[in-house]
Design a protein around this motif. Structure first.
Motif, PDB file in Angstrom:
ATOM      1  N   ARG A  80       0.842  -1.211   0.000  1.00 29.31           N
ATOM      2  CA  ARG A  80       0.000   0.000   0.000  1.00 29.31           C
ATOM      3  C   ARG A  80       0.876   1.260   0.000  1.00 29.31           C
ATOM      4  NH1 ARG A  80      -4.837   1.590  -1.666  1.00 29.31           N
ATOM      5  NH2 ARG A  80      -5.999   2.799  -0.162  1.00 29.31           N
ATOM      6  N   LEU A  81       1.943   1.237   0.783  1.00 30.83           N
ATOM      7  CA  LEU A  81       2.862   2.381   0.789  1.00 30.83           C
ATOM      8  C   LEU A  81       3.502   2.557  -0.584  1.00 30.83           C
ATOM      9  CD1 LEU A  81       4.452   1.857   4.291  1.00 30.83           C
ATOM     10  CD2 LEU A  81       3.264   3.930   3.556  1.00 30.83           C
ATOM     11  N   ALA A  82       3.876   1.453  -1.217  1.00 25.38           N
ATOM     12  CA  ALA A  82       4.465   1.525  -2.556  1.00 25.38           C
ATOM     13  C   ALA A  82       3.450   2.053  -3.554  1.00 25.38           C
ATOM     14  CB  ALA A  82       4.959   0.144  -2.980  1.00 25.38           C
ATOM     15  N   GLU A  83       2.228   1.590  -3.443  1.00 30.86           N
ATOM     16  CA  GLU A  83       1.172   2.013  -4.366  1.00 30.86           C
ATOM     17  C   GLU A  83       0.922   3.521  -4.291  1.00 30.86           C
ATOM     18  OE1 GLU A  83      -3.593   1.140  -5.168  1.00 30.86           O
ATOM     19  OE2 GLU A  83      -2.571   0.132  -3.521  1.00 30.86           O
ATOM     20  N   TYR A  84       1.027   4.073  -3.102  1.00 30.48           N
ATOM     21  CA  TYR A  84       0.764   5.497  -2.906  1.00 30.48           C
ATOM     22  C   TYR A  84       1.625   6.366  -3.823  1.00 30.48           C
ATOM     23  CZ  TYR A  84      -0.362   9.818  -0.414  1.00 30.48           C
ATOM     24  OH  TYR A  84      -0.802  11.074  -0.085  1.00 30.48           O
ATOM     25  N   TYR A  85       2.884   5.947  -4.026  1.00 31.07           N
ATOM     26  CA  TYR A  85       3.793   6.716  -4.860  1.00 31.07           C
ATOM     27  C   TYR A  85       4.088   6.047  -6.199  1.00 31.07           C
ATOM     28  CZ  TYR A  85       4.601   9.606  -0.773  1.00 31.07           C
ATOM     29  OH  TYR A  85       4.435  10.429   0.292  1.00 31.07           O
ATOM     30  N   GLY A  86       3.417   4.933  -6.481  1.00 35.04           N
ATOM     31  CA  GLY A  86       3.663   4.231  -7.725  1.00 35.04           C
ATOM     32  C   GLY A  86       5.055   3.627  -7.785  1.00 35.04           C
ATOM     33  N   LEU A  87       5.502   3.062  -6.679  1.00 34.98           N
ATOM     34  CA  LEU A  87       6.842   2.495  -6.569  1.00 34.98           C
ATOM     35  C   LEU A  87       6.795   0.973  -6.605  1.00 34.98           C
ATOM     36  CD1 LEU A  87       8.088   4.811  -3.699  1.00 34.98           C
ATOM     37  CD2 LEU A  87       8.553   5.039  -6.141  1.00 34.98           C
ATOM     38  N   PRO A  88       7.895   0.324  -6.923  1.00 36.84           N
ATOM     39  CA  PRO A  88       7.937  -1.138  -6.920  1.00 36.84           C
ATOM     40  C   PRO A  88       7.729  -1.684  -5.501  1.00 36.84           C
ATOM     41  CG  PRO A  88       9.859  -0.223  -8.046  1.00 36.84           C
ATOM     42  CD  PRO A  88       9.149   0.918  -7.393  1.00 36.84           C
ATOM     43  N   PRO A  89       6.738  -2.544  -5.295  1.00 38.29           N
ATOM     44  CA  PRO A  89       6.449  -3.063  -3.951  1.00 38.29           C
ATOM     45  C   PRO A  89       7.629  -3.795  -3.311  1.00 38.29           C
ATOM     46  CG  PRO A  89       4.651  -3.584  -5.437  1.00 38.29           C
ATOM     47  CD  PRO A  89       5.748  -3.001  -6.279  1.00 38.29           C
ATOM     48  N   GLY A  90       8.347  -4.609  -4.085  1.00 39.39           N
ATOM     49  CA  GLY A  90       9.474  -5.346  -3.520  1.00 39.39           C
ATOM     50  C   GLY A  90      10.571  -4.429  -3.016  1.00 39.39           C
ATOM     51  N   TYR A  91      10.846  -3.382  -3.778  1.00 40.20           N
ATOM     52  CA  TYR A  91      11.892  -2.454  -3.372  1.00 40.20           C
ATOM     53  C   TYR A  91      11.441  -1.636  -2.167  1.00 40.20           C
ATOM     54  CZ  TYR A  91      15.920   0.599  -3.792  1.00 40.20           C
ATOM     55  OH  TYR A  91      17.082   1.291  -3.537  1.00 40.20           O
ATOM     56  N   MET A  92      10.170  -1.259  -2.126  1.00 43.38           N
ATOM     57  CA  MET A  92       9.654  -0.532  -0.969  1.00 43.38           C
ATOM     58  C   MET A  92       9.749  -1.406   0.278  1.00 43.38           C
ATOM     59  SD  MET A  92       8.407   2.012   0.622  1.00 43.38           S
ATOM     60  CE  MET A  92       7.744   3.233  -0.480  1.00 43.38           C
ATOM     61  N   VAL A 125      -4.609  15.199   5.764  1.00 43.35           N
ATOM     62  CA  VAL A 125      -6.007  14.771   5.654  1.00 43.35           C
ATOM     63  C   VAL A 125      -6.179  13.866   4.441  1.00 43.35           C
ATOM     64  CG1 VAL A 125      -8.383  15.588   5.287  1.00 43.35           C
ATOM     65  CG2 VAL A 125      -6.843  16.847   6.809  1.00 43.35           C
ATOM     66  N   ARG A 126      -5.655  14.296   3.312  1.00 42.86           N
ATOM     67  CA  ARG A 126      -5.740  13.506   2.083  1.00 42.86           C
ATOM     68  C   ARG A 126      -5.005  12.173   2.235  1.00 42.86           C
ATOM     69  NH1 ARG A 126      -3.721  17.130  -1.629  1.00 42.86           N
ATOM     70  NH2 ARG A 126      -1.659  16.246  -1.361  1.00 42.86           N
ATOM     71  N   THR A 127      -3.862  12.211   2.900  1.00 45.48           N
ATOM     72  CA  THR A 127      -3.071  10.994   3.111  1.00 45.48           C
ATOM     73  C   THR A 127      -3.829   9.999   3.979  1.00 45.48           C
ATOM     74  OG1 THR A 127      -1.020  12.249   2.904  1.00 45.48           O
ATOM     75  CG2 THR A 127      -0.875  10.104   3.992  1.00 45.48           C
ATOM     76  N   ARG A 128      -4.362  10.461   5.099  1.00 46.13           N
ATOM     77  CA  ARG A 128      -5.146   9.570   5.978  1.00 46.13           C
ATOM     78  C   ARG A 128      -6.330   8.975   5.231  1.00 46.13           C
ATOM     79  NH1 ARG A 128      -3.598  13.268   9.855  1.00 46.13           N
ATOM     80  NH2 ARG A 128      -5.384  14.621   9.507  1.00 46.13           N
ATOM     81  N   ARG A 129      -7.011   9.796   4.469  1.00 46.45           N
ATOM     82  CA  ARG A 129      -8.186   9.341   3.719  1.00 46.45           C
ATOM     83  C   ARG A 129      -7.780   8.266   2.690  1.00 46.45           C
ATOM     84  NH1 ARG A 129     -10.079  14.035   1.104  1.00 46.45           N
ATOM     85  NH2 ARG A 129     -10.524  14.771   3.188  1.00 46.45           N
ATOM     86  N   TRP A 130      -6.690   8.491   1.987  1.00 52.71           N
ATOM     87  CA  TRP A 130      -6.260   7.544   0.962  1.00 52.71           C
ATOM     88  C   TRP A 130      -5.900   6.192   1.592  1.00 52.71           C
ATOM     89  CZ3 TRP A 130      -2.379   4.370  -0.630  1.00 52.71           C
ATOM     90  CH2 TRP A 130      -2.425   3.949  -1.960  1.00 52.71           C
ATOM     91  N   PHE A 131      -5.150   6.225   2.691  1.00 50.89           N
ATOM     92  CA  PHE A 131      -4.745   4.970   3.321  1.00 50.89           C
ATOM     93  C   PHE A 131      -5.908   4.267   4.018  1.00 50.89           C
ATOM     94  CE2 PHE A 131      -0.436   6.651   2.739  1.00 50.89           C
ATOM     95  CZ  PHE A 131       0.159   5.533   2.198  1.00 50.89           C
ATOM     96  N   ALA A 132      -6.941   5.005   4.377  1.00 51.48           N
ATOM     97  CA  ALA A 132      -8.120   4.386   4.987  1.00 51.48           C
ATOM     98  C   ALA A 132      -8.996   3.681   3.959  1.00 51.48           C
ATOM     99  CB  ALA A 132      -8.938   5.433   5.733  1.00 51.48           C
ATOM    100  N   GLY A 133      -8.812   4.032   2.681  1.00 47.81           N
ATOM    101  CA  GLY A 133      -9.624   3.442   1.607  1.00 47.81           C
ATOM    102  C   GLY A 133      -9.221   2.013   1.291  1.00 47.81           C
ATOM    103  N   PRO A 134      -9.812   1.464   0.245  1.00 44.35           N
ATOM    104  CA  PRO A 134      -9.562   0.055  -0.091  1.00 44.35           C
ATOM    105  C   PRO A 134      -8.147  -0.260  -0.494  1.00 44.35           C
ATOM    106  CG  PRO A 134     -11.008   1.105  -1.718  1.00 44.35           C
ATOM    107  CD  PRO A 134     -10.710   2.113  -0.652  1.00 44.35           C
TER     108      PRO A 134
END
Length: 156
Positions: free
Chosen positions: A28-40, A147-156
């Motif tokens: 999810r953290l990787a997705e937030y910035y469009g980064l490779p999940p394995g590297y994150m 606020v936007r960050t909390r909302r995004w991470f609270a989503g699906p």
């Protein structure tokens, strides 16, 4: 310095805004910035080994800050990702080539001296700055970000 440091600092800020009550997966953290999940995940594991974040397994698991943002310096993150080795390592190239005979091996390399002083200043500055400092600056200049960050991470 590799981009993993930037990813690590931003991820820690996101975890600070999400709050201690919620864990966030590395994917999810990787997705937030469009980064490779394995590297994150590799960066987050380095942060975990350094005691900056900790992970909880299972459903609803993920990463959380291990300490308050005011207790985590930017240098802590840099050292966790990059290691504590000096950024510059003098290879004594002045001892090679046609000018090598002009150099006394006991004289300190002036290039090395300048680079060491600069690195000490850089490390000291990063050690003075905490995640709380960056978090407060972002919140002051762009109050919608947390606020936007909390909302995004609270989503699906």
């Amino acid at each position: 310095m590799n981009e993993g440091v930037e990813w690590g600092v931003h991820s820690c800020l996101n975890l600070a805004w999400v709050g201690a009550e919620s864990a966030v997966s590395s994917a999810r953290l990787a997705e937030y910035y469009g980064l490779p999940p394995g590297y994150m995940n590799k960066q987050l594991q380095a942060l975990a080994r350094a005691g900056i974040v900790y992970s909880t397994p299972g459903p609803g698991g993920g990463f959380r800050l291990a300490r308050a943002p005011a207790e985590i310096t930017v240098m802590d993150v840099v050292a966790a990702i990059e290691g504590r080795e000096p950024a510059f390592r003098c290879a004594e190239i002045r001892q090679r080539g046609p000018g090598a005979d002009d150099v006394a091996p006991v004289d300190p390399c002036q290039v090395d001296q300048v680079m060491r002083r600069a690195e000490l200043a850089w490390r000291a500055e990063l050690a003075r700055r905490t995640l709380a400092d960056i978090k407060a600056a972002v919140e002051a200049s762009s109050p919608e970000v947390p606020v936007r960050t909390r909302r995004w991470f609270a989503g699906p």
